[in-house]
Design a protein around this motif. Structure first.
Motif, PDB file in Angstrom:
ATOM      1  N   MET A 248       0.827  -1.204   0.000  1.00 35.00           N
ATOM      2  CA  MET A 248       0.000   0.000   0.000  1.00 35.00           C
ATOM      3  C   MET A 248       0.862   1.255   0.000  1.00 35.00           C
ATOM      4  SD  MET A 248      -2.737   1.280   2.877  1.00 35.00           S
ATOM      5  CE  MET A 248      -1.396   1.613   4.040  1.00 35.00           C
ATOM      6  N   TRP A 249       1.886   1.292   0.893  1.00 33.31           N
ATOM      7  CA  TRP A 249       2.739   2.475   0.966  1.00 33.31           C
ATOM      8  C   TRP A 249       3.473   2.699  -0.354  1.00 33.31           C
ATOM      9  CZ3 TRP A 249       1.153   5.486   4.392  1.00 33.31           C
ATOM     10  CH2 TRP A 249       0.831   5.087   5.688  1.00 33.31           C
ATOM     11  N   ARG A 250       3.922   1.619  -0.962  1.00 33.56           N
ATOM     12  CA  ARG A 250       4.632   1.748  -2.237  1.00 33.56           C
ATOM     13  C   ARG A 250       3.701   2.261  -3.343  1.00 33.56           C
ATOM     14  NH1 ARG A 250       8.673  -3.474  -3.003  1.00 33.56           N
ATOM     15  NH2 ARG A 250       9.924  -3.163  -1.107  1.00 33.56           N
ATOM     16  N   MET A 251       2.470   1.829  -3.311  1.00 34.11           N
ATOM     17  CA  MET A 251       1.512   2.334  -4.294  1.00 34.11           C
ATOM     18  C   MET A 251       1.286   3.834  -4.105  1.00 34.11           C
ATOM     19  SD  MET A 251      -1.381  -0.695  -4.539  1.00 34.11           S
ATOM     20  CE  MET A 251      -2.322   0.208  -5.762  1.00 34.11           C
ATOM     21  N   PHE A 252       1.148   4.252  -2.846  1.00 35.75           N
ATOM     22  CA  PHE A 252       0.980   5.677  -2.566  1.00 35.75           C
ATOM     23  C   PHE A 252       2.190   6.466  -3.069  1.00 35.75           C
ATOM     24  CE2 PHE A 252      -2.032   5.075   1.334  1.00 35.75           C
ATOM     25  CZ  PHE A 252      -3.050   4.743   0.461  1.00 35.75           C
ATOM     26  N   ASN A 417      16.509  13.249  -0.728  1.00 35.51           N
ATOM     27  CA  ASN A 417      15.564  12.876  -1.779  1.00 35.51           C
ATOM     28  C   ASN A 417      14.226  12.423  -1.191  1.00 35.51           C
ATOM     29  OD1 ASN A 417      16.870  13.483  -4.170  1.00 35.51           O
ATOM     30  ND2 ASN A 417      18.020  11.568  -4.180  1.00 35.51           N
ATOM     31  N   GLU A 418      14.268  11.797   0.005  1.00 36.83           N
ATOM     32  CA  GLU A 418      13.022  11.443   0.680  1.00 36.83           C
ATOM     33  C   GLU A 418      12.276  12.701   1.113  1.00 36.83           C
ATOM     34  OE1 GLU A 418      15.827   9.758   1.115  1.00 36.83           O
ATOM     35  OE2 GLU A 418      15.148   7.841   0.283  1.00 36.83           O
ATOM     36  N   VAL A 419      13.034  13.698   1.597  1.00 35.21           N
ATOM     37  CA  VAL A 419      12.424  14.973   1.964  1.00 35.21           C
ATOM     38  C   VAL A 419      11.842  15.639   0.721  1.00 35.21           C
ATOM     39  CG1 VAL A 419      12.808  17.242   3.012  1.00 35.21           C
ATOM     40  CG2 VAL A 419      14.058  15.245   3.861  1.00 35.21           C
ATOM     41  N   LEU A 420      12.565  15.572  -0.379  1.00 28.47           N
ATOM     42  CA  LEU A 420      12.107  16.169  -1.625  1.00 28.47           C
ATOM     43  C   LEU A 420      10.808  15.517  -2.097  1.00 28.47           C
ATOM     44  CD1 LEU A 420      12.575  18.051  -4.018  1.00 28.47           C
ATOM     45  CD2 LEU A 420      13.996  16.272  -5.050  1.00 28.47           C
ATOM     46  N   ALA A 421      10.726  14.190  -1.954  1.00 25.07           N
ATOM     47  CA  ALA A 421       9.489  13.501  -2.339  1.00 25.07           C
ATOM     48  C   ALA A 421       8.314  14.011  -1.509  1.00 25.07           C
ATOM     49  CB  ALA A 421       9.659  11.994  -2.150  1.00 25.07           C
ATOM     50  N   LEU A 422       8.567  14.260  -0.226  1.00 27.38           N
ATOM     51  CA  LEU A 422       7.507  14.789   0.637  1.00 27.38           C
ATOM     52  C   LEU A 422       7.137  16.211   0.230  1.00 27.38           C
ATOM     53  CD1 LEU A 422       5.653  14.631   3.082  1.00 27.38           C
ATOM     54  CD2 LEU A 422       7.591  15.269   4.527  1.00 27.38           C
ATOM     55  N   LEU A 423       8.152  17.060  -0.007  1.00 26.08           N
ATOM     56  CA  LEU A 423       7.885  18.434  -0.434  1.00 26.08           C
ATOM     57  C   LEU A 423       7.120  18.455  -1.755  1.00 26.08           C
ATOM     58  CD1 LEU A 423      11.293  20.196   0.362  1.00 26.08           C
ATOM     59  CD2 LEU A 423       9.117  20.518   1.549  1.00 26.08           C
ATOM     60  N   SER A 472       1.662  10.631   2.465  1.00 28.05           N
ATOM     61  CA  SER A 472       1.735   9.564   3.468  1.00 28.05           C
ATOM     62  C   SER A 472       2.808   8.548   3.101  1.00 28.05           C
ATOM     63  CB  SER A 472       0.371   8.868   3.591  1.00 28.05           C
ATOM     64  OG  SER A 472      -0.632   9.783   3.965  1.00 28.05           O
ATOM     65  N   GLY A 473       2.844   8.174   1.814  1.00 29.18           N
ATOM     66  CA  GLY A 473       3.884   7.251   1.366  1.00 29.18           C
ATOM     67  C   GLY A 473       5.269   7.833   1.513  1.00 29.18           C
ATOM     68  N   SER A 474       5.408   9.135   1.247  1.00 26.47           N
ATOM     69  CA  SER A 474       6.711   9.800   1.378  1.00 26.47           C
ATOM     70  C   SER A 474       7.152   9.861   2.834  1.00 26.47           C
ATOM     71  CB  SER A 474       6.630  11.220   0.805  1.00 26.47           C
ATOM     72  OG  SER A 474       6.299  11.188  -0.563  1.00 26.47           O
ATOM     73  N   ILE A 475       6.201  10.121   3.733  1.00 27.54           N
ATOM     74  CA  ILE A 475       6.539  10.165   5.162  1.00 27.54           C
ATOM     75  C   ILE A 475       7.017   8.799   5.639  1.00 27.54           C
ATOM     76  CG2 ILE A 475       5.542  10.423   7.478  1.00 27.54           C
ATOM     77  CD1 ILE A 475       3.706  12.584   6.271  1.00 27.54           C
ATOM     78  N   GLU A 476       6.346   7.733   5.170  1.00 29.74           N
ATOM     79  CA  GLU A 476       6.753   6.391   5.546  1.00 29.74           C
ATOM     80  C   GLU A 476       8.166   6.090   5.038  1.00 29.74           C
ATOM     81  OE1 GLU A 476       7.276   2.097   5.444  1.00 29.74           O
ATOM     82  OE2 GLU A 476       7.209   3.439   3.709  1.00 29.74           O
TER      83      GLU A 476
END
Length: 492
Positions: A248-252, A417-423, A472-476
């Protein structure tokens, strides 16, 4: 209209607008807003700017996205987001002018924030500014990291070719490459404005098609040779190695990656302001540029996503080139990664120029008579007029400092890059959907309760839900990165 050189009052007025008096005097003829007449930049330069901004090395991760979503949902998501982006971008293009009854005489909005302020008011302008600056500054840091990864990949590719694919010694630090990228960006950041970036955007556009074609071509060759991996209509399956929650998280995250891959709204108005003046509105030209750019982007996205998924199956790499989905021919992998670096050098500047322009316009309005802020020092090279340029002390000092800070952040935070995905997930909805739709409703005075109003609100709500899921997926993913984080400054 002709500006007389030496008229101090006129020159101060021109400087207050953030312009170079010498350039205005050279041009002579002015547009309706008192700025030098836009005579050079066309549909094709606008399209090049957009493609440079929208096609990033993330195109090589779309195979991973299809692996998470499957053939049906994955391809449908790509096509749906391309349509949403094209529609809302055309709405935004209509907001370039406002405050007048006739298009040709209405007030120009030079930036996205100007358009929001003119149509929705000051509070919305502040919200737009926060989202836009977070997005643009985040992309600048992300591009530094990604370009350095591609440079390391070139070195690793050559190492693997010489020592074998399992060589443990083929591990290299990315920090020296980030410093080198920062040094090159200090030079490129001295380009005056986005209008003068046309040649860099052209190079970036060509190279983006280059590495996308190489990635898709290598994947296609893998399929034709019979080495393609197993795929499924619903993507990677729950079972050994992946739980239902992880699926689910990967789909998000995949939804977010696809949405962000189409984002270029933060620079659309700035690009539109470079298009040459015509008797009619240049929104028509910008809409054509949107169609060309989004169509070309979608074709390449589908090629890379579909060929990549068919080649690597449900366990497709996050990046077909830097993730070493391919090892040979090593020289072609090197060429593709060189193309990625060249493209990101241009994309960095396309994203940074609105940031530079915002700060410098404010400073010039605050100190209109300061030589440090306004004086241009001409530099002539080899006696060729085409190589002439000028240095401004404000531009030199502040832009160099900006690049140093961005490079330092990239070096210090390898999980950025994880932060960038969230932004990106957070800023996608307001910048690409909400503000263009809200401005369109305000401009057209669409009444509440009408069918068109409900349709636009439905579009806004659906994309908001997708943005929340992507965030949500980015936060995870960000949480997972924090568990394994080691400060890059002490990397060996």
């Amino acid at each position: 209209m002709k500006i007389e050189v030496g008229d101090e009052g006129t020159e101060n007025e021109i400087r207050a607008r953030g312009l170079d008096p010498a350039k205005v005097a050279d041009v002579g003829d002015l547009d309706d807003d008192g700025r030098p007449k836009r005579t050079e930049w066309t549909l094709w330069t606008a399209s090049a700017h957009i493609i440079t901004a929208v096609i990033g090395s993330g195109v090589l991760s779309l195979a991973w996205c299809i692996a998470q979503l499957g053939w049906i949902v994955g391809i449908s998501t790509l096509l749906i987001f391309s349509c949403i982006t094209l529609y809302t971008s055309n709405l935004l293009a209509e907001c370039y002018r406002s405050g007048g009854t006739a298009t040709a005489t209405a007030k120009r909005n030079y930036t996205y924030m100007d358009a929001v302020k003119a149509n929705l008011g000051g509070r919305m302008n502040i919200a737009c500014g926060l989202a836009q600056q977070a997005n643009l500054n985040g992309l600048v840091v992300g591009y530094t990291i990604t370009a350095a990864i591609s440079m390391v990949a070139i070195r690793r590719s050559n190492c693997f070719h010489e020592r074998g694919h399992e060589a443990a010694s083929c591990q290299f630090s990315s920090k020296p490459y980030m410093i080198g990228i920062g040094a090159s960006q200090i030079i490129l950041s001295q380009i005056r404005n986005i209008e003068d970036l046309w040649w860099l955007s052209l190079v970036a556009t060509i190279t983006s098609f280059g590495y996308s074609t190489i990635g898709a071509g290598l994947a296609f060759a893998t399929i034709v040779s019979g080495h393609g991996k197993r795929t499924t209509p619903t993507g990677i399956e729950v079972g050994a190695g992946i739980t239902a929650a992880q699926k689910m998280w990967r789909m998000f995250t995949a939804f977010g990656d696809i949405a962000i891959a189409y984002t270029y709204s933060p620079v659309l108005i700035e690009v539109q302001d470079t298009i040459k003046s015509t008797e009619g509105e240049n929104s028509k030209v910008m809409k054509k540029a949107n169609i060309i750019s989004v169509s070309a982007t979608t074709v390449f996205y589908l090629m890379c996503a579909c060929f990549g998924y068919a080649a690597f199956g449900n366990y497709a790499h996050g990046n077909m080139l830097t993730g070493f989905g391919f090892y040979e021919p090593f020289w072609l992998i090197d060429v593709a990664n060189i193309f990625i670096v060249l493209h990101l050098l241009g994309a960095y500047q396309v994203m940074a120029q609105p940031v530079f322009g915002t700060v410098e316009s404010c400073v010039k309005r605050r100190w209109p008579d300061s030589k440090f802020v306004n004086k241009e020092y001409p530099v002539k090279l080899l006696g060729l007029k085409s190589l002439n340029f000028s240095i401004n002390l404000l531009r030199l000092s502040w832009r160099s400092m900006y690049v140093v800070v961005a490079t330092s952040v990239a070096i210090g935070f390898p999980y950025f890059n994880e932060v960038l995905a969230l932004l990106g997930a957070v800023s996608y909805w307001p910048l690409t959907v909400y503000f263009p739709v809200a401005m369109y409703i305000a401009r057209k005075k669409i009444d509440r309760g009408t069918l068109k109003w409900f349709a636009l609100q439905l579009l806004t709500m659906v994309t908001l839900l997708l943005a929340i899921a992507a965030a949500s997926g980015s936060i995870e993913g960000f949480g997972e990165a924090l568990h394994i984080f080691k400060p890059s400054l002490i990397e060996k």
